[in-house]
Design an enzyme around this catalytic site. Sequence first.
Site, PDB file in Angstrom:
ATOM      1  N   ASP A  81       0.873  -1.173   0.000  1.00 60.59           N
ATOM      2  CA  ASP A  81       0.000   0.000   0.000  1.00 60.59           C
ATOM      3  C   ASP A  81       0.909   1.222   0.000  1.00 60.59           C
ATOM      4  O   ASP A  81       1.703   1.408   0.928  1.00 60.59           O
ATOM      5  CB  ASP A  81      -0.889   0.015   1.249  1.00 60.59           C
ATOM      6  CG  ASP A  81      -1.929  -1.090   1.209  1.00 60.59           C
ATOM      7  OD1 ASP A  81      -2.347  -1.478   0.111  1.00 60.59           O
ATOM      8  OD2 ASP A  81      -2.326  -1.567   2.290  1.00 60.59           O
ATOM      9  N   ASP A 104     -13.976  -5.385  -3.423  1.00 62.05           N
ATOM     10  CA  ASP A 104     -14.068  -5.454  -1.958  1.00 62.05           C
ATOM     11  C   ASP A 104     -15.481  -5.880  -1.625  1.00 62.05           C
ATOM     12  O   ASP A 104     -16.435  -5.149  -1.934  1.00 62.05           O
ATOM     13  CB  ASP A 104     -13.774  -4.083  -1.330  1.00 62.05           C
ATOM     14  CG  ASP A 104     -12.358  -3.595  -1.634  1.00 62.05           C
ATOM     15  OD1 ASP A 104     -11.484  -4.455  -1.854  1.00 62.05           O
ATOM     16  OD2 ASP A 104     -12.129  -2.379  -1.657  1.00 62.05           O
TER      17      ASP A 104
END
Length: 253
Positions: A11, A130
Amino acid sequence: MLTKRIIPCLDVDMGRVVKGVNFVNLQDVGDPVAIAEFYNKEGADEIVFLDITATHEGRATMIDVVRRTAKKVFIPLTVGGGIKTVDDFKDILRAGADKISINSAAIRNPQLIKEAADKFGSQCVVVAVDGKKREDGSGWNVFINGGRIDTELDALEWIRKAEELGAGEILLTSMDADGTKQGYDIEFTDAVCKAVNIPVIASGGCGNLQHFADIFKESGADAALAASLFHFRELTISQVKEFLKSNEIEVRL
């Protein structure tokens, strides 16, 4: 039998690798180029970069990061975050990425999947999803904006549509499992694997070696993604692969 892939996820926030819990309390883990190079040497099959804030100022930094990383790693590099147009695809691929991951942008403009697949090939287009189980247990909904907005789209229907439009791979994150370290969401992952004919990367919830074996033995996942486990050296990629090999799961050593 195809070998299973182990993929560390980085990330990236303003050019640095960070790790937090549910996008808060972000800790600086280090320089993405150095970390990616380390994982390349350690035997990762691929690397995923996600520009988690994808601010406008960060975009140029991200392209620079991709360019510098691509010079150091010799495994496929997937980049996601803030990619909204075919031109964004072109810029990041030109900088050295092998695949592009799109999430919210694909929901808002499903034709982007088709346009990108037509122009660059399905193998370049990764649709990230997601998903979270509905409260009545009847299935899973798709969330966007870092898990903040419930689209009320059924995850399996959306993933089938993504495949029809030309997605070459699904990066599936279970929001129920994410950050728990209780194991991948086998039920959700397997449901998705059965719904499509393209590779599925399982993400969210891995906490130990057994979890890697479980997701491959109990679902049709082609790859397993993890972040903090690797960043904080709780496990090495070689440990994971040796363990999988000893469990008769095909991996590239």
